[in-house]
Design a protein around this motif. Structure first.
Motif, PDB file in Angstrom:
ATOM      1  N   THR A   1     -17.634  -6.782   1.812  1.00  0.00           N
ATOM      2  CA  THR A   1     -17.214  -7.308   3.110  1.00  0.00           C
ATOM      3  C   THR A   1     -15.929  -6.627   3.555  1.00  0.00           C
ATOM      4  O   THR A   1     -15.018  -6.417   2.746  1.00  0.00           O
ATOM      5  CB  THR A   1     -16.976  -8.838   3.032  1.00  0.00           C
ATOM      6  N   LEU A   2     -15.874  -6.279   4.855  1.00  0.00           N
ATOM      7  CA  LEU A   2     -14.606  -5.853   5.437  1.00  0.00           C
ATOM      8  C   LEU A   2     -13.707  -7.077   5.531  1.00  0.00           C
ATOM      9  O   LEU A   2     -14.119  -8.103   6.072  1.00  0.00           O
ATOM     10  CB  LEU A   2     -14.822  -5.269   6.832  1.00  0.00           C
ATOM     11  N   ARG A   3     -12.509  -6.995   4.995  1.00  0.00           N
ATOM     12  CA  ARG A   3     -11.677  -8.197   4.862  1.00  0.00           C
ATOM     13  C   ARG A   3     -11.437  -8.862   6.230  1.00  0.00           C
ATOM     14  O   ARG A   3     -11.021  -8.212   7.188  1.00  0.00           O
ATOM     15  CB  ARG A   3     -10.339  -7.857   4.205  1.00  0.00           C
ATOM     16  N   PRO A   4     -11.699 -10.167   6.325  1.00  0.00           N
ATOM     17  CA  PRO A   4     -11.461 -10.892   7.578  1.00  0.00           C
ATOM     18  C   PRO A   4     -10.064 -11.503   7.650  1.00  0.00           C
ATOM     19  O   PRO A   4      -9.653 -11.988   8.701  1.00  0.00           O
ATOM     20  CB  PRO A   4     -12.520 -11.993   7.539  1.00  0.00           C
ATOM     21  N   GLU A   5      -9.342 -11.523   6.534  1.00  0.00           N
ATOM     22  CA  GLU A   5      -7.980 -12.033   6.480  1.00  0.00           C
ATOM     23  C   GLU A   5      -7.323 -11.495   5.218  1.00  0.00           C
ATOM     24  O   GLU A   5      -7.990 -10.893   4.371  1.00  0.00           O
ATOM     25  CB  GLU A   5      -7.958 -13.566   6.515  1.00  0.00           C
ATOM     26  N   GLY A   6      -6.002 -11.669   5.087  1.00  0.00           N
ATOM     27  CA  GLY A   6      -5.287 -10.985   4.019  1.00  0.00           C
ATOM     28  C   GLY A   6      -4.935 -11.810   2.804  1.00  0.00           C
ATOM     29  O   GLY A   6      -4.703 -11.250   1.724  1.00  0.00           O
ATOM     30  N   THR A   7      -4.899 -13.138   2.924  1.00  0.00           N
ATOM     31  CA  THR A   7      -4.410 -13.959   1.820  1.00  0.00           C
ATOM     32  C   THR A   7      -5.300 -13.876   0.593  1.00  0.00           C
ATOM     33  O   THR A   7      -4.821 -13.719  -0.537  1.00  0.00           O
ATOM     34  CB  THR A   7      -4.265 -15.429   2.267  1.00  0.00           C
ATOM     35  N   ALA A   8      -6.618 -13.985   0.791  1.00  0.00           N
ATOM     36  CA  ALA A   8      -7.525 -13.948  -0.359  1.00  0.00           C
ATOM     37  C   ALA A   8      -7.404 -12.627  -1.106  1.00  0.00           C
ATOM     38  O   ALA A   8      -7.416 -12.590  -2.350  1.00  0.00           O
ATOM     39  CB  ALA A   8      -8.966 -14.169   0.100  1.00  0.00           C
ATOM     40  N   SER A   9      -7.256 -11.514  -0.383  1.00  0.00           N
ATOM     41  CA  SER A   9      -7.096 -10.216  -1.038  1.00  0.00           C
ATOM     42  C   SER A   9      -5.796 -10.146  -1.822  1.00  0.00           C
ATOM     43  O   SER A   9      -5.747  -9.619  -2.941  1.00  0.00           O
ATOM     44  CB  SER A   9      -7.134  -9.099   0.012  1.00  0.00           C
ATOM     45  N   LEU A  10      -4.714 -10.663  -1.240  1.00  0.00           N
ATOM     46  CA  LEU A  10      -3.441 -10.634  -1.947  1.00  0.00           C
ATOM     47  C   LEU A  10      -3.490 -11.488  -3.212  1.00  0.00           C
ATOM     48  O   LEU A  10      -2.968 -11.089  -4.265  1.00  0.00           O
ATOM     49  CB  LEU A  10      -2.330 -11.124  -1.019  1.00  0.00           C
ATOM     50  N   VAL A  11      -4.148 -12.651  -3.125  1.00  0.00           N
ATOM     51  CA  VAL A  11      -4.268 -13.510  -4.310  1.00  0.00           C
ATOM     52  C   VAL A  11      -5.137 -12.833  -5.359  1.00  0.00           C
ATOM     53  O   VAL A  11      -4.837 -12.874  -6.562  1.00  0.00           O
ATOM     54  CB  VAL A  11      -4.828 -14.891  -3.910  1.00  0.00           C
ATOM     55  N   ARG A  12      -6.223 -12.184  -4.926  1.00  0.00           N
ATOM     56  CA  ARG A  12      -7.061 -11.447  -5.878  1.00  0.00           C
ATOM     57  C   ARG A  12      -6.250 -10.388  -6.615  1.00  0.00           C
ATOM     58  O   ARG A  12      -6.343 -10.235  -7.837  1.00  0.00           O
ATOM     59  CB  ARG A  12      -8.232 -10.820  -5.117  1.00  0.00           C
ATOM     60  N   ALA A  13      -5.422  -9.654  -5.879  1.00  0.00           N
ATOM     61  CA  ALA A  13      -4.575  -8.625  -6.501  1.00  0.00           C
ATOM     62  C   ALA A  13      -3.569  -9.251  -7.462  1.00  0.00           C
ATOM     63  O   ALA A  13      -3.292  -8.702  -8.535  1.00  0.00           O
ATOM     64  CB  ALA A  13      -3.853  -7.828  -5.415  1.00  0.00           C
ATOM     65  N   THR A  14      -3.038 -10.415  -7.096  1.00  0.00           N
ATOM     66  CA  THR A  14      -2.084 -11.108  -7.961  1.00  0.00           C
ATOM     67  C   THR A  14      -2.724 -11.509  -9.274  1.00  0.00           C
ATOM     68  O   THR A  14      -2.145 -11.333 -10.352  1.00  0.00           O
ATOM     69  CB  THR A  14      -1.530 -12.353  -7.242  1.00  0.00           C
ATOM     70  N   VAL A  15      -3.939 -12.041  -9.195  1.00  0.00           N
ATOM     71  CA  VAL A  15      -4.657 -12.467 -10.398  1.00  0.00           C
ATOM     72  C   VAL A  15      -5.075 -11.255 -11.225  1.00  0.00           C
ATOM     73  O   VAL A  15      -4.866 -11.208 -12.449  1.00  0.00           O
ATOM     74  CB  VAL A  15      -5.890 -13.311 -10.014  1.00  0.00           C
ATOM     75  N   GLU A  16      -5.651 -10.248 -10.572  1.00  0.00           N
ATOM     76  CA  GLU A  16      -6.160  -9.075 -11.289  1.00  0.00           C
ATOM     77  C   GLU A  16      -5.062  -8.349 -12.056  1.00  0.00           C
ATOM     78  O   GLU A  16      -5.278  -7.869 -13.173  1.00  0.00           O
ATOM     79  CB  GLU A  16      -6.832  -8.123 -10.298  1.00  0.00           C
ATOM     80  N   HIS A  17      -3.869  -8.276 -11.475  1.00  0.00           N
ATOM     81  CA  HIS A  17      -2.770  -7.518 -12.091  1.00  0.00           C
ATOM     82  C   HIS A  17      -1.722  -8.420 -12.743  1.00  0.00           C
ATOM     83  O   HIS A  17      -0.651  -7.928 -13.135  1.00  0.00           O
ATOM     84  CB  HIS A  17      -2.124  -6.611 -11.042  1.00  0.00           C
ATOM     85  N   ASN A  18      -2.036  -9.717 -12.854  1.00  0.00           N
ATOM     86  CA  ASN A  18      -1.180 -10.671 -13.555  1.00  0.00           C
ATOM     87  C   ASN A  18       0.263 -10.606 -13.062  1.00  0.00           C
ATOM     88  O   ASN A  18       1.223 -10.560 -13.840  1.00  0.00           O
ATOM     89  CB  ASN A  18      -1.229 -10.408 -15.071  1.00  0.00           C
ATOM     90  N   LEU A  19       0.445 -10.627 -11.749  1.00  0.00           N
ATOM     91  CA  LEU A  19       1.770 -10.433 -11.172  1.00  0.00           C
ATOM     92  C   LEU A  19       2.720 -11.604 -11.419  1.00  0.00           C
ATOM     93  O   LEU A  19       3.940 -11.442 -11.305  1.00  0.00           O
ATOM     94  CB  LEU A  19       1.640 -10.193  -9.660  1.00  0.00           C
ATOM     95  N   LEU A  20       2.182 -12.776 -11.763  1.00  0.00           N
ATOM     96  CA  LEU A  20       3.036 -13.945 -11.964  1.00  0.00           C
ATOM     97  C   LEU A  20       3.448 -14.139 -13.420  1.00  0.00           C
ATOM     98  O   LEU A  20       3.989 -15.179 -13.771  1.00  0.00           O
ATOM     99  CB  LEU A  20       2.330 -15.208 -11.451  1.00  0.00           C
ATOM    100  N   TYR A  21       3.227 -13.120 -14.255  1.00  0.00           N
ATOM    101  CA  TYR A  21       3.507 -13.275 -15.683  1.00  0.00           C
ATOM    102  C   TYR A  21       4.990 -13.551 -15.941  1.00  0.00           C
ATOM    103  O   TYR A  21       5.352 -14.218 -16.918  1.00  0.00           O
ATOM    104  CB  TYR A  21       3.079 -12.026 -16.457  1.00  0.00           C
ATOM    105  N   ASP A  22       5.873 -13.063 -15.072  1.00  0.00           N
ATOM    106  CA  ASP A  22       7.310 -13.247 -15.287  1.00  0.00           C
ATOM    107  C   ASP A  22       7.955 -14.097 -14.186  1.00  0.00           C
ATOM    108  O   ASP A  22       9.159 -14.020 -13.958  1.00  0.00           O
ATOM    109  CB  ASP A  22       8.014 -11.899 -15.373  1.00  0.00           C
ATOM    110  N   GLY A  23       7.153 -14.892 -13.478  1.00  0.00           N
ATOM    111  CA  GLY A  23       7.710 -15.780 -12.468  1.00  0.00           C
ATOM    112  C   GLY A  23       7.141 -15.536 -11.087  1.00  0.00           C
ATOM    113  O   GLY A  23       6.273 -14.683 -10.888  1.00  0.00           O
ATOM    114  N   GLY A  24       7.639 -16.304 -10.140  1.00  0.00           N
ATOM    115  CA  GLY A  24       7.114 -16.245  -8.786  1.00  0.00           C
ATOM    116  C   GLY A  24       7.369 -14.919  -8.099  1.00  0.00           C
ATOM    117  O   GLY A  24       8.264 -14.152  -8.480  1.00  0.00           O
ATOM    118  N   LYS A  25       6.565 -14.644  -7.089  1.00  0.00           N
ATOM    119  CA  LYS A  25       6.679 -13.387  -6.342  1.00  0.00           C
ATOM    120  C   LYS A  25       6.640 -13.685  -4.842  1.00  0.00           C
ATOM    121  O   LYS A  25       5.873 -14.521  -4.373  1.00  0.00           O
ATOM    122  CB  LYS A  25       5.510 -12.449  -6.695  1.00  0.00           C
TER     123      LYS A  25
END
Length: 430
Positions: free
Chosen positions: A82-106
Motif C-alpha cells: 500500500t502507498l502510505r495514507p498517513e505517517g504515524t503507522a510507518s513511524l511506529v513500524r520503524a520504531t518497533v523494527e529498529h528497537n528505537l525505544l531500547y534506551d528511552g523515549g524518542k
C-alpha cells in the motif's frame, strides 16, 4: 494511447512548479529549524508499506482502509502493498523494527507525500503532503502539551493567527467500552434519522457516527451520550493536566466532546487546530495520544502521542492571510558577449559561488549568445542586484565590470583575482 499523445499527471496528484515551490521550501525550512529547537529528530520511512500495517494500525473499519488506500499486489512476490495514507503507522513500524525505544523515549518528526483515493478538492488531494511530530515512550500530559505548543510555535513563525484549538479525551479502552455500549443503545433508538453511512457504522465503529457532517443528524448527535461523562479519575487527571499547561502558556482551547478523530488507534488526548478560512477542509493540524499502537504493531507496550499537519492546507492558509514569504534573490547576472570566454567566466563564477554569491550565468540559445541589449533585458528580468559584464576588453585586463541594476551607482571594474572583494560587493545589497 497514441505514441505522441500528451500525457498529464494523475488526477489529484499535482506538480509543484518553481513559482510555488518557494513557499514549500520556506515552510520546510521553518519546520526544520523549529524541530531542532524542540529536540525532535528527523526520520524518513518508505512510501510503500505492507498493507497489513495500515489495516492493523489505522483500523479495518475506518474510511481510509475501507475506501481510500492505494493497495496492490506486488507481481514479483505476491505481497500485498500500500502507498502510505498517513505517517504515524510507518513511524511506529520503524520504531518497533529498529528497537528505537531500547534506551528511552524518542522525539521524532517526518515530512513527505501520502496517498488517499479521494475526490480531489481544495486542500484535499490524492497525493498530499504531511509534516508530523511524534513523541514515543512518554506517558504524561506534559508531552501532549509540548506537541501542541510546538504547533502553536509554528503558527507564530508562519504568521498564522486565524485558528482555534479543539481538544477532547477519549479515555482508556474500558471507559470507551462502557460509553460504546451506551452510545449504541442510544443510536438504535434514532435509526430513523441516521443516514446509510451512520447505520453501517452503528455496530462496527459507533464513535465515528458522532463525527458526521450530515446536517440532518446534528440534533440527534448532540443528544448522544458523551464520552467525557464515562472517564475515570486517571483519565480526567490527565486531561486536566493538559489544560493546566495550555492555560499557563496562554494557549486558548475549547473542549469539543464530539471530537473523535478518524483513526482507531487514539486514546486519552485528541486535538485539532481548525480554521474557518478554508471552507470544508478547515482542519490544518490534528493528532492525539495512541498508547496502544506500538504493541498493536508488534512492539513492547509503550505510550505515544503525535500530530500531523497538511502541508497543502497550511500553505493555502498562508496564502489566504497574505503572509509575506521571502523570495529568492539573485546577487548577480553574468553577461557574456562572446561564448569563447566561457571557460574563464565559469571559473570566476565557481569561485564566487564558493564564496556564497548567488549568480546566474547567461547561456547560449539556439541562435548563439544574443546581443548585449537582450542579455541586459534578461539580467533585469532576473531580479539580480548587479550585472557582471565579461567583455573582451575587461577579460584582457583580468577584470570584470560590475553594474548596479537596482540602485543608483556607477559601474566599476573589479579584478577577477580579488574574489573576496568582488563577492563582498555583490552581496552588499542583501
Amino acid at each position: 494511447m497514441a505514441k505522441n499523445e500528451k500525457l498529464n499527471a494523475v488526477k489529484g496528484m499535482n506538480d509543484i512548479l518553481p513559482g510555488d515551490s518557494t513557499r514549500w521550501q520556506w515552510l520546510e525550512a521553518q519546520v526544520r529549524d523549529l524541530m531542532d529547537g524542540f529536540a525532535y529528530r528527523n526520520v524518513r520511512t518508505p512510501i510503500v508499506e505492507h498493507t497489513q500495517l495500515f489495516v492493523r494500525g489505522i483500523g479495518e473499519v475506518t474510511d481510509i482502509v475501507e475506501k481510500e488506500m492505494y493497495s496492490f499486489e506486488d507481481k514479483l512476490n505476491g505481497e500485498r502493498l500500500t502507498l502510505r495514507p498517513e505517517g504515524t503507522a510507518s513511524l511506529v513500524r520503524a520504531t518497533v523494527e529498529h528497537n528505537l525505544l531500547y534506551d528511552g523515549g524518542k522525539r521524532m518528526w517526518y515530512m513527505g507525500p501520502m496517498f488517499r483515493h479521494e475526490r480531489p478538492q481544495r486542500g484535499r488531494y490524492r497525493q498530499f503532503h504531511q509534516i508530523g511530530a511524534e513523541a514515543l515512550g512518554f506517558a504524561g500530559p506534559d508531552v501532549d502539551a509540548e506537541l501542541i505548543l510546538l504547533a502553536v510555535a509554528l503558527w507564530k513563525r508562519l504568521g498564522l493567527t486565524q485558528w482555534r484549538l479543539e481538544i477532547n479525551s477519549l479515555g482508556q479502552s474500558e471507559e470507551r467500552a462502557a460509553h460504546r455500549a451506551a452510545l449504541i443503545a442510544y443510536l438504535e433508538q434514532h435509526q430513523d434519522v441516521m443516514d446509510e453511512e451512520a447505520r453501517r457504522r452503528l455496530y462496527s465503529n459507533p464513535l465515528r457516527v458522532l463525527d458526521t457532517k450530515n446536517p440532518a443528524m446534528q440534533e440527534m448527535v448532540g443528544g448522544a451520550p458523551r464520552l467525557l461523562d464515562y472517564l475515570g479519575a486517571a483519565s480526567l487527571a490527565h486531561f486536566d493536566g493538559l489544560k493546566a499547561i495550555l492555560d499557563a502558556n496562554g494557549v486558548p482551547w475549547t473542549v469539543n466532546p464530539r471530537l473523535v478523530r478518524g483513526l482507531d488507534y487514539y486514546n486519552l488526548t485528541v486535538f485539532e487546530f481548525v480554521t474557518d478560512l478554508l471552507g470544508a477542509q478547515g482542519t490544518i493540524c490534528a493528532g492525539g495520544r495512541y498508547d496502544g499502537l506500538i504493541e498493536q504493531i508488534g512492539g513492547k507496550s509503550a505510550p505515544a502521542v503525535g500530530w500531523a499537519l497538511g502541508v497543502e492546507r497550511v500553505l493555502e492558509l498562508v496564502k489566504e492571510l497574505g503572509t509575506d514569504i521571502p523570495q529568492p534573490q539573485l546577487d548577480a547576472y553574468a553577461i557574456v558577449p562572446d561564448a569563447a570566454a566561457m571557460p574563464q567566466v565559469l571559473q570566476t563564477l565557481s569561485a564566487l559561488r564558493e564564496a556564497g554569491v548567488r549568480v546566474q550565468m547567461h547561456a547560449a540559445g539556439a541562435e548563439g549568445m544574443g546581443s548585449m541589449k537582450s542579455q541586459f533585458k534578461k539580467a533585469d528580468a532576473s531580479g539580480a542586484a548587479y550585472a557582471l559584464i565579461f567583455g573582451g576588453d575587461e577579460l584582457a585586463r583580468g577584470s570584470v565590470t560590475v553594474k548596479p541594476l537596482r540602485q543608483a551607482g556607477e559601474q566599476a571594474e573589479c579584478l577577477l583575482s580579488a574574489t573576496a572583494e568582488l563577492a563582498a560587493t555583490l552581496q552588499s545589497s542583501r
